[in-house]
Design a protein around this motif. Structure first.
Motif, short mmCIF file in Angstrom:
data_model
loop_
_atom_site.label_atom_id
_atom_site.label_comp_id
_atom_site.label_asym_id
_atom_site.label_seq_id
_atom_site.Cartn_x
_atom_site.Cartn_y
_atom_site.Cartn_z
N UNK A 193 31.61 2.71 4.72
CA UNK A 193 30.96 3.35 3.46
C UNK A 193 30.75 2.58 2.21
N UNK A 194 32.02 1.53 2.18
CA UNK A 194 32.10 0.71 1.08
C UNK A 194 30.99 -0.40 0.95
N UNK A 195 30.97 -0.97 2.26
CA UNK A 195 29.75 -1.76 2.47
C UNK A 195 28.39 -1.47 2.04
N UNK A 196 28.20 -0.04 2.53
CA UNK A 196 26.85 0.88 2.43
C UNK A 196 26.55 0.98 0.84
N UNK A 197 27.64 1.33 0.12
CA UNK A 197 27.79 1.47 -1.47
C UNK A 197 27.17 0.42 -1.87
N UNK A 198 27.60 -0.88 -1.71
CA UNK A 198 27.32 -2.22 -2.54
C UNK A 198 26.02 -2.69 -1.89
N UNK A 199 25.54 -2.38 -0.60
CA UNK A 199 24.48 -3.27 -0.02
C UNK A 199 23.18 -3.08 -1.15
N UNK A 200 22.36 -4.34 -0.90
CA UNK A 200 21.07 -4.12 -1.56
C UNK A 200 20.09 -3.77 -0.75
N UNK A 201 19.29 -2.84 -0.81
CA UNK A 201 18.15 -2.57 -0.05
C UNK A 201 16.98 -3.29 -0.39
N UNK A 202 16.34 -4.15 0.69
CA UNK A 202 15.28 -4.66 0.39
C UNK A 202 13.85 -3.75 0.35
N UNK A 203 13.23 -3.78 -0.83
CA UNK A 203 11.97 -3.22 -0.97
C UNK A 203 10.67 -3.67 -0.46
N UNK A 204 9.81 -3.25 0.33
CA UNK A 204 8.65 -3.60 0.62
C UNK A 204 7.35 -2.93 0.56
N UNK A 205 6.55 -3.05 -0.43
CA UNK A 205 5.37 -2.14 -0.65
C UNK A 205 4.26 -2.84 0.14
N UNK A 206 3.03 -2.05 0.08
CA UNK A 206 1.76 -2.55 0.79
C UNK A 206 1.57 -4.01 0.67
N UNK A 207 1.45 -4.44 -0.72
CA UNK A 207 0.97 -5.82 -0.78
C UNK A 207 2.04 -6.80 -0.22
N UNK A 208 3.20 -6.60 -0.13
CA UNK A 208 4.56 -7.37 0.12
C UNK A 208 4.38 -7.71 1.96
N UNK A 209 3.86 -6.63 2.53
CA UNK A 209 3.82 -6.89 3.90
C UNK A 209 2.16 -7.28 4.25
N UNK A 210 1.43 -7.30 3.13
CA UNK A 210 -0.06 -7.67 3.49
C UNK A 210 -0.81 -6.77 4.34
N UNK A 211 -0.52 -5.43 3.96
CA UNK A 211 -1.06 -4.29 4.70
C UNK A 211 -2.49 -4.11 4.34
N UNK A 212 -3.24 -3.82 5.23
CA UNK A 212 -4.80 -3.08 4.93
C UNK A 212 -4.58 -1.90 4.55
N UNK A 213 -4.64 -1.55 3.25
CA UNK A 213 -4.49 0.05 2.92
C UNK A 213 -5.58 1.03 3.10
N UNK A 214 -6.64 0.56 3.80
CA UNK A 214 -7.69 1.38 4.44
C UNK A 214 -7.14 1.96 5.87
N UNK A 215 -6.01 1.46 6.30
CA UNK A 215 -5.41 1.78 7.47
C UNK A 215 -4.16 2.77 7.26
N UNK A 216 -3.49 2.75 6.06
CA UNK A 216 -2.53 3.37 5.54
C UNK A 216 -2.48 4.75 5.06
N UNK A 217 -1.50 5.50 5.15
CA UNK A 217 -1.36 6.79 4.27
C UNK A 217 -2.46 7.89 4.84
N UNK A 218 -2.69 8.96 4.17
CA UNK A 218 -3.50 9.94 4.69
C UNK A 218 -4.82 9.55 4.78
N UNK A 219 -5.46 8.72 3.88
CA UNK A 219 -6.82 8.28 4.10
C UNK A 219 -6.90 7.46 5.47
N UNK A 220 -5.81 6.54 5.84
CA UNK A 220 -6.17 5.68 7.09
C UNK A 220 -5.43 6.45 8.26
N UNK A 221 -5.37 7.75 8.45
CA UNK A 221 -4.67 8.38 9.59
C UNK A 221 -6.08 8.86 10.30
N UNK A 222 -6.05 8.59 11.65
CA UNK A 222 -7.12 8.86 12.36
C UNK A 222 -7.00 10.36 12.54
#
Length: 261
Positions: A193-222
């Motif tokens: 629990x102490x380690x979890x409290x101190x941990x730095x969570x890495x944040x990745x957005x669409x740009x960071x993972x080079x995602x094609x946003x036409x394939x993501x989210x509600x608009x990209x859902x078949x």
């Protein structure tokens, strides 16, 4: 070995509400927990680390509040965490979710085994794990109930079947979806629990993972929800009393009058 475990934060209540316009779950203001099946995936990933060494990275896709699920996973023995979050991912179906997760995993070049729970309790499709494996072009085994042997090159597992189990050997890297029979999840320790409290969570957005946003989210859902409705409330049944022959006659009469026979 670099071990990954994919988890999902799901509503922790039966009082689930649906957005009538988007056809998606309303998650704001609702108690959220780690998907119960993912707890077994976390535990097995940590056990594998304890057995062969390495590092466990826990990954989830979701809004900022999903960070709490990642910290809980760290308290249970995971080493670090990645939150895949972007407005472009909102409303994703199973395919779009798998696309975003697999695209993020591609930024991690040295992973060996990926663990997932067999399914999520809010969707019950059991599609995301296998879909991630397909998009990564790696082997996968579903419904794993036991790991028998693991090396840097292969892993041997038991796949649960209705009448027993299959013994499967698959190359590494691979993805495994696990069932609850595989282990008993540990309770977070004070050190965890102490380690979890101190941990730095890495944040990745669409740009960071080079995602094609036409394939993501509600608009990209078949697949998209077109209509959501509550089933009609059932009324109480009719009770018949008396002797068996009398009850049978009244039942037949009732069924006949209702046009059922």
């Amino acid at each position: 070995m670099r071990i990954l475990v994919c988890i999902k934060q799901v509503p922790g209540t039966t009082n689930v509400q649906i957005d009538p316009e988007r056809g998606t779950l309303k998650r704001e203001g609702v108690e959220a927990i780690i998907n119960p099946f993912d707890e077994y995936a976390i535990e097995e990933a940590v056990r594998l680390k304890e057995k062969v060494g390495g590092k466990v990275t826990v990954i989830t896709m979701g809004p900022p509040q999903a960070e709490s699920a990642l910290r809980e996973a760290i308290s249970r023995g995971c080493d670090d965490a990645i939150l895949i979050g972007d407005r472009a991912f909102a409303g994703a179906d199973t395919w779009a979710t798998a696309y975003a997760i697999s695209t993020a995993i591609k930024t991690i070049s040295d992973f060996g085994v990926i663990f997932c729970g067999k399914q999520a309790t809010d969707g019950d499709t059991a599609q995301v794990g296998p879909s991630v494996a397909e998009m990564l072009n790696i082997a996968h085994v579903a419904y794993v109930r036991k790991i028998e042997e693991v090396t840097e090159k292969f892993i041997k597992v038991q796949r649960m079947m209705e009448d027993g189990y299959d013994l499967i050997e698959t190359p590494v890297p691979c993805l495994l979806t696990v069932v609850k029979e595989i282990n008993t999840p540990r309770i977070p320790s004070l050190k965890g629990k102490m380690a979890a409290k101190k941990a730095v969570i890495k944040q990745l957005n669409a740009q960071a993972i080079n995602a094609d946003t036409s394939k993501t989210g509600l608009a990209g859902s078949p697949t998209q929800v077109k209509k959501v409705f509550a089933p009609e409330q059932r009324t109480g049944g009719q009770m018949f009393e008396g002797e068996p022959c009398q009850i049978a006659a009244e039942l037949v009469k009732k069924l006949s009058s209702d046009g059922l026979i």
